[in-house]
Motif scaffolding. Structure first.
Motif, short mmCIF file in Angstrom:
data_model
loop_
_atom_site.label_atom_id
_atom_site.label_comp_id
_atom_site.label_asym_id
_atom_site.label_seq_id
_atom_site.Cartn_x
_atom_site.Cartn_y
_atom_site.Cartn_z
N ASP A 38 0.85 -1.19 0.00
CA ASP A 38 0.00 0.00 0.00
C ASP A 38 0.88 1.24 0.00
N GLN A 39 0.38 2.31 -0.58
CA GLN A 39 1.10 3.57 -0.54
C GLN A 39 1.12 4.08 0.90
N LEU A 40 2.28 4.41 1.40
CA LEU A 40 2.41 4.89 2.78
C LEU A 40 2.46 6.42 2.81
N PRO A 41 1.86 7.03 3.82
CA PRO A 41 1.96 8.49 3.95
C PRO A 41 3.39 8.94 4.21
N VAL A 42 4.15 8.12 4.94
CA VAL A 42 5.53 8.47 5.29
C VAL A 42 6.42 7.24 5.12
N TYR A 43 7.52 7.43 4.40
CA TYR A 43 8.52 6.37 4.26
C TYR A 43 9.73 6.73 5.11
N VAL A 149 8.17 -1.00 12.14
CA VAL A 149 7.23 -1.48 11.13
C VAL A 149 6.50 -0.29 10.52
N TYR A 150 6.82 0.00 9.26
CA TYR A 150 6.14 1.06 8.52
C TYR A 150 5.03 0.42 7.69
N TRP A 196 8.19 -0.76 17.16
CA TRP A 196 7.58 0.52 16.82
C TRP A 196 6.68 0.33 15.60
N PHE A 197 5.37 0.57 15.77
CA PHE A 197 4.44 0.59 14.66
C PHE A 197 4.30 2.04 14.22
N LEU A 198 4.76 2.31 13.00
CA LEU A 198 4.90 3.69 12.53
C LEU A 198 4.00 3.94 11.32
N PHE A 199 3.02 4.79 11.53
CA PHE A 199 2.08 5.11 10.46
C PHE A 199 1.43 6.45 10.78
N ALA A 200 1.16 7.23 9.74
CA ALA A 200 0.55 8.55 9.94
C ALA A 200 -0.75 8.61 9.14
N PRO A 201 -1.88 8.29 9.77
CA PRO A 201 -3.16 8.33 9.04
C PRO A 201 -3.41 9.70 8.40
N LYS A 202 -3.93 9.67 7.19
CA LYS A 202 -4.14 10.93 6.46
C LYS A 202 -5.51 11.53 6.71
N ALA A 226 7.41 -7.61 24.78
CA ALA A 226 8.04 -6.55 23.99
C ALA A 226 7.59 -5.19 24.52
N ASP A 227 8.43 -4.19 24.30
CA ASP A 227 8.09 -2.80 24.61
C ASP A 227 7.53 -2.19 23.33
N VAL A 228 6.24 -1.87 23.31
CA VAL A 228 5.56 -1.50 22.06
C VAL A 228 5.24 -0.01 22.02
N HIS A 229 5.47 0.58 20.84
CA HIS A 229 5.18 2.00 20.61
C HIS A 229 4.31 2.12 19.36
N ILE A 230 3.27 2.92 19.45
CA ILE A 230 2.45 3.27 18.28
C ILE A 230 2.66 4.76 18.03
N GLU A 231 3.41 5.08 17.02
CA GLU A 231 3.81 6.47 16.78
C GLU A 231 3.82 6.76 15.27
N THR A 232 4.12 8.00 14.94
CA THR A 232 4.29 8.37 13.54
C THR A 232 5.77 8.47 13.18
N GLN A 233 6.64 8.54 14.20
CA GLN A 233 8.08 8.72 13.96
C GLN A 233 8.90 8.02 15.03
N PHE A 234 9.99 7.42 14.63
CA PHE A 234 10.90 6.75 15.56
C PHE A 234 11.73 7.77 16.31
N SER A 235 11.80 7.61 17.64
CA SER A 235 12.59 8.54 18.45
C SER A 235 13.07 7.81 19.69
N LEU A 236 14.12 8.35 20.31
CA LEU A 236 14.66 7.80 21.53
C LEU A 236 14.75 8.91 22.59
N PRO A 237 14.69 8.55 23.88
CA PRO A 237 14.77 9.57 24.94
C PRO A 237 16.07 10.35 24.86
#
Length: 237
Positions: A38-43, A149-150, A196-202, A226-237
Motif C-alpha cells: 500500500d502507498q504509505l503516507p511516510v517512508y 514497522v512502517y 515501533w508501529f509507525l504510520f501517519a493516518p491521512k 516486547a516494549d511496544v510503541h504506536i507512533e508516527t516517527q521513531f525517536s529515543l529519549p
C-alpha cells in the motif's frame, strides 16, 4: 635480559589487547520493515532512522546493524543489511571513522530508496512477516534491539482486515484473531525488544481503521514482553 624480555612481552600484550576487536561489534540491531503493498503516507529515510543515535556527536563506541526488509504478499522477502561496526577511539582515526559513518548513512539511504514505491501486490502478509523478523531479532545479542514497522497493518491473507466483519470481530473478540494468527506463527519471548508501529493516518476515517488494528498488535506483542510503541516517527529519549 630477563627484564627486557618481560618488558617486550608486556608491551606486546597491551598492544594486542588494544587492537582486539570488541566481542560484540554491534550495540544496536535494528530491523526496518516497509509495507510495499500500500502507498504509505511516510517512508523512512536515513535521517529519520539514524537521527536518534546522534552519530555526528558520537561516532565512536556505537555499532549499528540495520536490516531492511519489505512486507509483500510472500513469506520470504529479500533483506538488505547495512552495518557500522563499533570501533575504539584509542586505536582509530577520527577522519577515517567519520568517513565510515558517512558511507554508512549513504548506504542506508540507497537501500531504503528501493522501497519507496507501491507495487501491485494482491495480498498483504503482515503478521507472519513481523513474527518472523521479531523471532530473528530475539536471537540477537545486541544490547539494544529495535523492530520498526512502517505499515497500515491491513492484513489481507487468510485473515482479511479489509473485510468489515473481520474488523468487527477484531474489536469485539480480539483473542479469536490472536489465536488464529498465533496457531501458525507462534511468538517467542521478546523481552528487551522495542517494537515501533509507525504510520501517519491521512484522515479521520483512516485513523479509525488503523488504531484498532495497531492496538491489537500492541496487545499481542506486549503479551510476549516486547516494549511496544504506536507512533508516527521513531525517536529515543
Amino acid at each position: 635480559m630477563k627484564a627486557i624480555s618481560l618488558y617486550i612481552t608486556v608491551t606486546l600484550s597491551i598492544v594486542l589487547i588494544g587492537c582486539k576487536k570488541p566481542s560484540n561489534r554491534y550495540d544496536t540491531a535494528m530491523t526496518v520493515m516497509i509495507d510495499e503493498t500500500d502507498q504509505l503516507p511516510v517512508y523512512p529515510t536515513s535521517q529519520t532512522l539514524l537521527a536518534p543515535f546522534k552519530l555526528a556527536d558520537n561516532p565512536w563506541q556505537q555499532g549499528l546493524q540495520i536490516t531492511l526488509v519489505g512486507i509483500t504478499d510472500k513469506d520470504v522477502n529479500t533483506a538488505k543489511v547495512v552495518s557500522l561496526p563499533k570501533e575504539d577511539r584509542l586505536t582509530g582515526n577520527i577522519t577515517v571513522r567519520r568517513a565510515k559513518v558517512q558511507r554508512f548513512v549513504t548506504d542506508v539511504q540507497a537501500n531504503l530508496s528501493q522501497f519507496d514505491s507501491t507495487r501491485n501486490y494482491p495480498h498483504s502478509i503482515i503478521f507472519r512477516a513481523i513474527e518472523h523478523q521479531a523471532t530473528i531479532l530475539a536471537k540477537r545479542s545486541s544490547r539494544h534491539r529495535y523492530l520498526l514497522v512502517y505499515s497500515n497493518l491491513r492484513e489481507n491473507s487468510e485473515v482479511n482486515f479489509y473485510n468489515p466483519q473481520t474488523l468487527a470481530v477484531l474489536q469485539q473478540h480480539p483473542d479469536l484473531i490472536k489465536k488464529q494468527f498465533e496457531t501458525n506463527s507462534p511468538l517467542p519471548s521478546l523481552k528487551g525488544i522495542q517494537i515501533w508501529f509507525l504510520f501517519a493516518p491521512k484522515s479521520y476515517r483512516e485513523n479509525n481503521l488503523y488504531i484498532p488494528i495497531a492496538r491489537f498488535y500492541e496487545q499481542v506483542y506486549k503479551a510476549h514482553d516486547a516494549d511496544v510503541h504506536i507512533e508516527t516517527q521513531f525517536s529515543l529519549p
